[in-house]
Write a protein that holds these residues in place. Structure first.
Motif, PDB file in Angstrom:
ATOM      1  N   GLY A 218       0.820  -1.200   0.000  1.00 35.10           N
ATOM      2  CA  GLY A 218       0.000   0.000   0.000  1.00 35.10           C
ATOM      3  C   GLY A 218       0.855   1.250   0.000  1.00 35.10           C
ATOM      4  O   GLY A 218       1.947   1.279  -0.575  1.00 35.10           O
ATOM      5  N   THR A 219       0.385   2.286   0.728  1.00 33.26           N
ATOM      6  CA  THR A 219       1.118   3.537   0.788  1.00 33.26           C
ATOM      7  C   THR A 219       2.434   3.356   1.539  1.00 33.26           C
ATOM      8  O   THR A 219       2.554   2.505   2.423  1.00 33.26           O
ATOM      9  N   THR A 220       3.416   4.130   1.165  1.00 36.72           N
ATOM     10  CA  THR A 220       4.726   4.091   1.828  1.00 36.72           C
ATOM     11  C   THR A 220       5.016   5.404   2.540  1.00 36.72           C
ATOM     12  O   THR A 220       6.172   5.780   2.724  1.00 36.72           O
ATOM     13  N   GLU A 221       3.976   6.081   2.968  1.00 33.66           N
ATOM     14  CA  GLU A 221       4.121   7.333   3.716  1.00 33.66           C
ATOM     15  C   GLU A 221       3.521   7.169   5.104  1.00 33.66           C
ATOM     16  O   GLU A 221       2.509   6.491   5.287  1.00 33.66           O
ATOM     17  N   GLU A 337       1.978   1.693   8.488  1.00 38.93           N
ATOM     18  CA  GLU A 337       2.690   2.761   7.781  1.00 38.93           C
ATOM     19  C   GLU A 337       3.551   3.622   8.694  1.00 38.93           C
ATOM     20  O   GLU A 337       4.343   4.430   8.208  1.00 38.93           O
ATOM     21  N   TYR A 340       7.433   4.150   8.187  1.00 35.08           N
ATOM     22  CA  TYR A 340       8.031   5.081   7.232  1.00 35.08           C
ATOM     23  C   TYR A 340       8.324   6.441   7.857  1.00 35.08           C
ATOM     24  O   TYR A 340       8.875   7.326   7.202  1.00 35.08           O
TER      25      TYR A 340
END
Length: 461
Positions: A218-221, A337, A340
């Motif tokens: 998914g998102t990497t933030e 997440e 990150y």
């Protein structure tokens, strides 16, 4: 004289004669050199058993051990170089020793997909002096000596020893182009002595873990905009819950107010199950003292560790005889997440599972306000709705570590709310169990010898 066991009737005299005869026969048996030798062997083995238990002398004297190791922890020596590094298996807990100078190495076989973490809990000898800046550093390196990640934790102004943990790992999910190959990796530990060398070695507990990759990335933030304002403290009567003496014996607690007694020099461990999306807020309060004077800097310390025993954050306060509280800055809600994020208090909240609240009261408090015990109160608030977690493409090692209620180390739903029952107090059997295989073997030998002696004595009578 009545009809009791000491009445002097005919049967009473017969019983007394039998007792005198049995005593005389036992005395005759004791005169035999073989019998004295057997008893001497038993005594020596019992003495060895006491010495084999970590902190055996302290336990015998009534002084609590500074740390309770996992009962299944196997001893593994640290090597002075990578060539002789003993292997660590993911999902296992180990014991070892960290010298005052130099690096020690362990090896770790990893695949090309999973994240892997190793935490090292350092346990200085009870009563040893700690100087500001003393601590430990742990790194994970690949076969070319490149550092995959590294972490160091040090003591502050408190001069007495307490357990201290640091963690490092091979994080493919965070750094996919670094240390991402299948093969042998090395866990490297060393002491940090910023002021002067402390000659005594420190005991270690090592915890190796793997986290499987996601089925779909998914998102990497890192999440933004979470509520970082301290909540209103919980009030109400406190439920009694004694803390454990290590990660493995941590007492389960949940949302609510909890109380215990704590003595100077002691460290208490509690665990709080946190699901994805849940946010933890915690405060430790130390009661006032009516006697003594002066202040002890950093006397009350509250630390937060995640399910892999990785350090997240801490708070400490000076004690001057008045009631004091150490409050953690509110961490973000648990989210995959969070890894990150650049800052440690944020990226440590990356797993669902049991988070650990570790409370230490400095030994210096006893010098100014007596041995105690002192009243400790924990105010724990768990907020936010549980969310659906990430879909892992495989199992963690140990299994269920990041899934609540699945039977793993992190799957502890028994904490409930304040007022529940249960205790993290260590039993005598746990003290024997944590001493490892060597002591267990001695116990069996002692029991065996004792049985043989008893049977031969019975035959002699």
């Amino acid at each position: 004289m009545g009809d009791g066991p000491w009445s002097v009737g005919d049967e009473g005299w017969r019983v007394m004669r039998r007792r005198r005869t049995a005593w005389w026969r036992r005395a005759k048996v004791w005169r035999r050199p073989a019998a004295r030798a057997r008893v001497a062997v038993v005594g020596a083995l019992l003495l060895c058993m006491t010495a084999a238990v970590p902190g055996g002398a302290a336990l015998a004297a009534g002084t609590p051990s500074p740390y309770a190791y996992a009962p299944d922890a196997q001893f593994v020596p640290g090597a002075t170089g990578s060539a002789g590094a003993a292997p660590l298996t993911a999902g296992r807990t180990y014991r070892s020793s960290l010298p005052s100078d130099g690096k020690i190495y362990y090896s770790l076989e990893l695949d090309a997909a999973s994240d892997a973490y190793v935490s090292a809990t350092a346990v200085p000898p009870a009563g040893s002096t700690i100087r500001p800046g003393d601590g430990i550093r742990v790194s994970v390196e690949d076969s070319d000596g490149r550092i995959c990640s590294s972490d160091s934790e040090t003591y502050g102004i408190v001069a007495t020893a307490r357990p201290l943990a640091a963690w490092a790992g091979r994080e493919i999910s965070v750094k996919p182009t670094r240390c991402a190959t299948r093969g042998t990796y090395y866990v490297v530990l060393e002491r940090i002595n910023r002021v002067t060398s402390v000659p005594d070695p420190w005991d270690l507990e090592l915890f190796a873990v793997t986290e499987p990759p996601l089925e779909q990335t998914g998102t990497t933030e890192a999440p933004k905009g979470w509520n970082s304002a301290p909540p209103t403290p919980l009030t109400g009567d406190a439920a009694r819950r004694e803390g454990g003496s290590g990660f493995a014996s941590a007492a389960s607690i949940g949302n609510g107010v909890w109380s215990s007694d704590i003595e100077p020099g002691r460290t208490l461990f509690y665990k709080v199950p946190l699901d994805w999306g849940r946010q933890l807020n915690a405060t430790a309060e130390l009661g006032s003292s009516s006697s003594g004077k002066g202040s002890a800097g950093g006397a009350l310390n509250l630390s937060l560790y995640n399910p892999v025993h990785g350090f997240v954050d801490e708070a400490s306060v000076t004690y001057d005889g008045r009631q004091k509280s150490a409050e953690l800055d509110p961490p973000p809600p648990v989210a995959y997440e969070n890894r990150y994020a650049r800052l440690d208090p944020l990226n440590g909240m990356r797993f669902a599972g049991s988070y650990y609240l570790v409370v230490n009261l400095a030994a210096e408090v006893a010098e100014k306000y007596g041995e105690g015990p002192f009243r400790l109160t924990l105010r724990v608030r768990v907020e936010g709705a549980s969310q659906t977690g990430p879909s892992y493409a495989g199992e963690s090692q140990p299994e269920g570590l990041f899934q609540l209620g699945q039977g793993g180390t992190g799957g502890d739903q028994a904490a409930g709310t304040a007022g529940g029952t249960g205790s993290g107090a260590d039993s005598a059997m746990t003290v024997l169990a944590v001493s490892g295989f060597g002591t267990g073997t001695v116990v069996l030998v002692v029991l065996g010898v004792w049985t043989v002696v008893a049977r031969r004595r019975a035959a002699a009578l």
